[in-house]
Design a protein around this motif. Structure first.
Motif, PDB file in Angstrom:
ATOM      1  N   ARG A   1     -13.630 -10.483   8.662  1.00  0.00           N
ATOM      2  CA  ARG A   1     -13.239  -9.439   7.711  1.00  0.00           C
ATOM      3  C   ARG A   1     -12.655  -8.280   8.481  1.00  0.00           C
ATOM      4  O   ARG A   1     -13.242  -7.799   9.454  1.00  0.00           O
ATOM      5  CB  ARG A   1     -14.480  -8.997   6.950  1.00  0.00           C
ATOM      6  N   ILE A   2     -11.491  -7.816   8.026  1.00  0.00           N
ATOM      7  CA  ILE A   2     -10.843  -6.642   8.621  1.00  0.00           C
ATOM      8  C   ILE A   2     -10.501  -5.667   7.508  1.00  0.00           C
ATOM      9  O   ILE A   2      -9.991  -6.062   6.457  1.00  0.00           O
ATOM     10  CB  ILE A   2      -9.563  -7.042   9.392  1.00  0.00           C
ATOM     11  N   VAL A   3     -10.776  -4.400   7.743  1.00  0.00           N
ATOM     12  CA  VAL A   3     -10.345  -3.332   6.848  1.00  0.00           C
ATOM     13  C   VAL A   3      -9.431  -2.415   7.647  1.00  0.00           C
ATOM     14  O   VAL A   3      -9.779  -1.992   8.762  1.00  0.00           O
ATOM     15  CB  VAL A   3     -11.545  -2.526   6.284  1.00  0.00           C
ATOM     16  N   ALA A   4      -8.255  -2.136   7.107  1.00  0.00           N
ATOM     17  CA  ALA A   4      -7.278  -1.299   7.812  1.00  0.00           C
ATOM     18  C   ALA A   4      -6.691  -0.287   6.840  1.00  0.00           C
ATOM     19  O   ALA A   4      -6.588  -0.544   5.636  1.00  0.00           O
ATOM     20  CB  ALA A   4      -6.177  -2.146   8.420  1.00  0.00           C
ATOM     21  N   ARG A   5      -6.294   0.862   7.379  1.00  0.00           N
ATOM     22  CA  ARG A   5      -5.703   1.917   6.541  1.00  0.00           C
ATOM     23  C   ARG A   5      -4.327   2.290   7.070  1.00  0.00           C
ATOM     24  O   ARG A   5      -4.146   2.447   8.276  1.00  0.00           O
ATOM     25  CB  ARG A   5      -6.613   3.135   6.503  1.00  0.00           C
ATOM     26  N   THR A   6      -3.380   2.423   6.153  1.00  0.00           N
ATOM     27  CA  THR A   6      -2.045   2.830   6.535  1.00  0.00           C
ATOM     28  C   THR A   6      -2.025   4.324   6.836  1.00  0.00           C
ATOM     29  O   THR A   6      -2.940   5.062   6.469  1.00  0.00           O
ATOM     30  CB  THR A   6      -1.028   2.526   5.413  1.00  0.00           C
ATOM     31  N   SER A   7      -0.976   4.768   7.493  1.00  0.00           N
ATOM     32  CA  SER A   7      -0.843   6.177   7.851  1.00  0.00           C
ATOM     33  C   SER A   7      -0.516   7.019   6.620  1.00  0.00           C
ATOM     34  O   SER A   7       0.221   6.580   5.726  1.00  0.00           O
ATOM     35  CB  SER A   7       0.252   6.373   8.889  1.00  0.00           C
ATOM     36  N   ALA A   8      -1.038   8.235   6.589  1.00  0.00           N
ATOM     37  CA  ALA A   8      -0.655   9.185   5.569  1.00  0.00           C
ATOM     38  C   ALA A   8       0.710   9.774   5.928  1.00  0.00           C
ATOM     39  O   ALA A   8       1.093   9.819   7.093  1.00  0.00           O
ATOM     40  CB  ALA A   8      -1.696  10.292   5.466  1.00  0.00           C
TER      41      ALA A   8
ATOM     42  N   LEU B   1       0.811  -1.215   0.000  1.00  0.00           N
ATOM     43  CA  LEU B   1       0.000   0.000   0.000  1.00  0.00           C
ATOM     44  C   LEU B   1       0.843   1.262   0.000  1.00  0.00           C
ATOM     45  O   LEU B   1       1.875   1.350   0.675  1.00  0.00           O
ATOM     46  CB  LEU B   1      -0.911   0.016   1.229  1.00  0.00           C
ATOM     47  N   GLU B   2       0.351   2.246  -0.710  1.00  0.00           N
ATOM     48  CA  GLU B   2       0.919   3.585  -0.617  1.00  0.00           C
ATOM     49  C   GLU B   2       0.423   4.224   0.679  1.00  0.00           C
ATOM     50  O   GLU B   2      -0.490   3.682   1.329  1.00  0.00           O
ATOM     51  CB  GLU B   2       0.497   4.412  -1.842  1.00  0.00           C
ATOM     52  N   PRO B   3       0.981   5.366   1.114  1.00  0.00           N
ATOM     53  CA  PRO B   3       0.470   6.032   2.316  1.00  0.00           C
ATOM     54  C   PRO B   3      -1.033   6.304   2.191  1.00  0.00           C
ATOM     55  O   PRO B   3      -1.520   6.670   1.115  1.00  0.00           O
ATOM     56  CB  PRO B   3       1.268   7.330   2.369  1.00  0.00           C
TER      57      PRO B   3
END
Length: 197
Positions: free
Chosen positions: A189-196, A129-131
């Motif tokens: 199910r898990i949805v996660a977001r990387t840091s900007a 993933l990108e930021p």
């Protein structure tokens, strides 16, 4: 990837592809993707016969499908000749660029790995993933312990903390257990977001 599982997919690729095409529409997956993914290049890891890759491309998420099974990739290319599919396997995902994707979809794949590989696989998925990128990760729940189905596919039983522990550096946006709309099986199910940056 578990060797016996990969051999089962290669040996029965046409059968599995037909089964997945005949399943009910995965409306639960699609609703979550619409809610959390943002437009941008998307990796469909464990794309199988390409059903979800095709849906992603039709709904504003330019997607590349990756799978370790040459048999399933042949079915995907037959069914969706205009889409892009490549061979690569968890946990290493060799040849898949790090930091290149706005979104990563990995739908019911990691239960085909030995539990000792789960943490490395999730780390590698995050690395794609990108930021400010989003990971959708699900796996089939198996309460009776690790087992193989009649085709020889591994369904590993593992503690979900193996996944959550790797996601400490990300923000978890969704964590739920439910019956899959398409397969009728229980999944987490898990949805996660990387840091900007």
């Amino acid at each position: 990837m578990d060797r016996s599982t990969l051999e089962a997919y290669d040996r029965n690729a046409a059968l599995f592809a037909a089964d997945w095409q005949a399943q009910s529409t995965p409306t639960d997956l699609q609703e979550v993707v619409r809610r959390f993914f943002r437009p941008g290049l998307t990796a469909d890891i464990g794309c199988g016969s390409g059903r979800d890759t095709a849906w992603l491309c039709q709904n504003g998420f330019s997607a590349i499908g990756y799978d370790p099974s040459e048999g399933l990739l042949a079915e995907a290319r037959r069914l969706y000749p205009d889409l892009h599919f490549e061979c690569s396997a968890l946990p290493a995902l060799e040849g898949v660029a790090s930091g290149a994707f706005a979104n990563v979809l990995c739908e019911t794949v990691i239960m085909h790995l030995a539990p000792a590989m789960i943490s490395d696989a999730v780390r590698r998925l995050l690395s794609l993933l990108e930021p400010d990128g989003t990971l959708y990760l699900s796996w089939r729940l198996n309460e009776t312990g690790s087992r193989r189905d009649k085709h020889g596919r591994l369904y590993a039983n593992f503690d979900g903390d193996l996944v959550r522990g790797v996601l400490d550096a990300a923000t978890v946006l969704l964590d739920e257990q439910l019956e899959s709309a398409s397969s009728g099986k229980m999944v987490r199910r898990i949805v996660a977001r990387t840091s900007a940056i």
